[in-house]
Design an enzyme around this catalytic site. Structure first.
Site, PDB file in Angstrom:
ATOM      1  N   GLU A 161       0.813  -1.234   0.000  1.00 15.18           N
ATOM      2  CA  GLU A 161       0.000   0.000   0.000  1.00 15.18           C
ATOM      3  C   GLU A 161       0.838   1.272   0.000  1.00 15.18           C
ATOM      4  O   GLU A 161       0.608   2.180   0.809  1.00 15.18           O
ATOM      5  CB  GLU A 161      -0.966   0.000   1.203  1.00 15.18           C
ATOM      6  CG  GLU A 161      -2.014  -1.068   1.116  1.00 15.18           C
ATOM      7  CD  GLU A 161      -3.151  -0.938   2.134  1.00 15.18           C
ATOM      8  OE1 GLU A 161      -3.068  -0.098   3.050  1.00 15.18           O
ATOM      9  OE2 GLU A 161      -4.130  -1.687   2.007  1.00 15.18           O
ATOM     10  N   GLU A 201      -5.705  -8.432  -0.064  1.00 17.25           N
ATOM     11  CA  GLU A 201      -6.409  -8.062   1.178  1.00 17.25           C
ATOM     12  C   GLU A 201      -7.866  -7.828   0.809  1.00 17.25           C
ATOM     13  O   GLU A 201      -8.163  -6.929   0.002  1.00 17.25           O
ATOM     14  CB  GLU A 201      -5.829  -6.801   1.821  1.00 17.25           C
ATOM     15  CG  GLU A 201      -4.492  -7.024   2.494  1.00 17.25           C
ATOM     16  CD  GLU A 201      -4.024  -5.804   3.291  1.00 17.25           C
ATOM     17  OE1 GLU A 201      -4.870  -5.096   3.871  1.00 17.25           O
ATOM     18  OE2 GLU A 201      -2.800  -5.589   3.321  1.00 17.25           O
TER      19      GLU A 201
HETATM   20  O1  AHR Z   1      -5.401  -5.590   7.307  1.00 17.48           O
HETATM   21  C1  AHR Z   1      -5.269  -4.373   7.996  1.00 17.48           C
HETATM   22  C2  AHR Z   1      -4.528  -3.296   7.210  1.00 17.48           C
HETATM   23  O2  AHR Z   1      -5.320  -2.896   6.131  1.00 17.48           O
HETATM   24  C3  AHR Z   1      -3.225  -3.704   6.570  1.00 17.48           C
HETATM   25  O3  AHR Z   1      -2.140  -3.602   7.431  1.00 17.48           O
HETATM   26  C4  AHR Z   1      -3.082  -2.707   5.461  1.00 17.48           C
HETATM   27  O4  AHR Z   1      -2.317  -3.210   4.393  1.00 17.48           O
HETATM   28  C5  AHR Z   1      -4.501  -2.365   5.096  1.00 17.48           C
HETATM   29  O5  AHR Z   1      -4.698  -0.995   5.007  1.00 17.48           O
END
Ligand code: AHR
Length: 496
Positions: free
Chosen positions: A172, A291
């Protein structure tokens, strides 16, 4: 309402990629400490791994686990987590304003992954670090022996290289909350040079470039285009991240979250192909949805409210029936896009927005969202079939009209088994679904996750309050099956 769909093994999208059933272990809150790892717990094994969590991970059907972050990785020094435990430093984890004691690190994760039977997917720190540190980590992890870092690994008691194939080029980095946040140009250059060096080390490594942190980022689409222009010939995947919740109490939009995930996938696939066309490349970049989940972000006070605790309770969302239906529909979306999405990771595995919850020193249990994941991972086999329900639409404030019924199916050539996964997003009532079947198939199992109380959750006191139950009233009439989908429900029907 009523709906109909056809299952036809001739209409195939792509093989079911096992890597779609990935998960994520970040050094965040209690995912690692008192989640997967708790020396001294009555059920901990000799390595300190909770065997109850290991068993649930296997039951969940997880195939791959991304590690060690997340935001955590962007200020992480992997060297802190290897070697004698008593020599490992306590560090500030700036991502989650927590203290990191480093009792769990690379070699512990690899040992845990082997016991869980999952493929490791490692993330590199391209926030505060760069090409040199990435190369050093890969040498320590994957080089057999005879060099400084491979011998250091061997001195740490790990004789054979870990052989990690999948590497994320940071996390990210478009997000201003990220340590070492970068512009697309800065990140694209760094990712390209890191990828070039890693492929020189081993051309078979599979590399994931960071895409946008979410679909609402101002640079969504533009970021991916610029990063891929810099990295196209050297990376194999571009990442996507998305979290959903019923913000402002808008449950209809929340139930249609999969429409957004589907749109993101199509947008980024188109962006990648556009770059490929401009570069006259024959390569096809795959998507790593590494994610995704339901996350009640409005309940999170923000990093600045955190105060340097060691593994504090962070974002331990309790998931209800509606959340499980949304998770089921997101899995349906990943399968529907199996020709393009090569990797997906539900975030995270234990305690932190997770299907598995634990109490320190106490039990572990399955959250509601555990069940659609486990059943999909177990029964989605063979080829994904193209399934297009004819059904009414629900009107949502965020995504406009979305089909009330959302479905996918898989067909296993080896066994002839066909599995249908289907969601009714409509809160107003049940839906009568008619399924046209290929000759010779009959239903062998019908399970549904539904409940008159949509806010029911599992807990230590009632760990099995929300579970899939046998569906009732499935009728077979020649080559047509008919079933009732309860309002806000996720169902699986297996035919053989
Ligand atoms: O999963 C929680 C957080 O969400 C992670 O650390 C990040 O990559 C995302 O913003």
């Amino acid at each position: 309402t009523s709906a109909r769909l056809t299952l036809d093994p001739a209409f195939r999208i792509a093989p079911v990629e096992p890597r779609l059933f990935g998960s994520f272990v970040e050094h965040m809150g209690r995912c690692v400490y008192t989640g997967v790892f708790e020396p001294g717990h009555p059920l901990a094994d000799a390595d300190g791994f909770r065997t109850d969590v290991l068993e649930l991970t296997r039951e969940l059907g997880v195939t791959l686990v991304r590690y060690p972050g997340g935001n955590f990785v962007s200020n992480y020094r992997w060297e802190d987590g290897v070697g004698p435990v008593e020599d490992r430093p306590v560090r500030l984890d700036l991502a989650w304003r927590s203290l990191e004691g480093n009792a769990f690190g690379l070699n512990e994760f690899m040992a845990w992954a082997a016991k869980a039977g999952v493929e490791p997917m490692m993330a590199l720190n391209l926030g505060t670090r760069g090409v040199a540190e990435a190369l050093e980590l890969v040498e320590y992890t994957n080089y057999p022996g005879g060099t400084r870092l491979s011998e250091l690994r061997r001195a740490h008691g790990v004789d054979k290289p870990h052989g990690v194939r999948l590497w994320c080029l940071g996390n990210e980095l478009d997000g201003p909350w990220q340590m070492g946040h970068k512009t697309a140009r800065e990140y694209g250059r760094l990712a390209a040079e890191t990828a070039r060096a890693l492929k020189r080390f081993d051309p078979d490594l599979s590399l994931v470039a960071c895409g946008s942190s979410n679909g609402g980022m101002p640079t969504f689409g533009a970021w991916e285009a610029e990063v891929l222009e810099a990295t196209y010939e050297m990376v194999d995947h571009i990442s996507l991240h998305a979290y959903y919740d019923p913000s402002d109490g808008d449950v209809d939009s929340f139930l249609a979250s999969a429409a957004d995930m589907d749109h993101m996938i199509r947008s980024i696939a188109a962006t990648a192909d556009h770059v490929g066309a401009k570069l006259r490349s024959r390569r096809r970049i795959k998507l790593s949805f590494d994610e995704w989940n339901v996350w009640y972000q409005s309940r999170f006070p923000g990093e600045s409210a955190l105060d340097w605790a060691e593994h504090p309770r962070l974002i331990e969302d309790d998931y209800d029936v509606t959340d499980a239906v949304v998770v089921g529909s997101l899995l349906i979306t990943l399968l529907r896009n199996a020709d393009r999405v090569g990797i997906a990771c539900q975030a995270q595995l234990a305690n932190v927005i997770a299907p598995i919850r634990t109490e320190p020193g106490g039990p572990a249990w399955r959250q509601s969202v555990f069940h659609p994941f486990a059943l999909t991972a177990r029964h989605a086999r063979g080829q994904v079939l193209r399934v297009e329900p004819e059904c009414p639409a629900i009107t949502t404030a965020r995504y406009g009209e979305a089909p009330a019924v959302w479905a996918t199916a898989t067909f296993d050539d080896a066994t002839g088994e066909t599995a249908l996964f289907v969601v009714n997003r409509d809160r107003r009532g049940p839906c009568e679904l008619e399924v046209a079947l290929p000759a010779g198939l009959v239903p062998v199992e019908h399970l549904e996750l539904a409940d008159p109380d949509l806010s029911a959750v599992n807990s230590v006191a009632a760990p099995d309050r929300v579970v899939p139950r046998p569906g009732t009233g499935l009728r077979l009439d020649g080559r047509r099956a008919a079933l009732t989908l309860p309002p806000v429900s996720w169902s699986i029907v297996r035919f053989a």
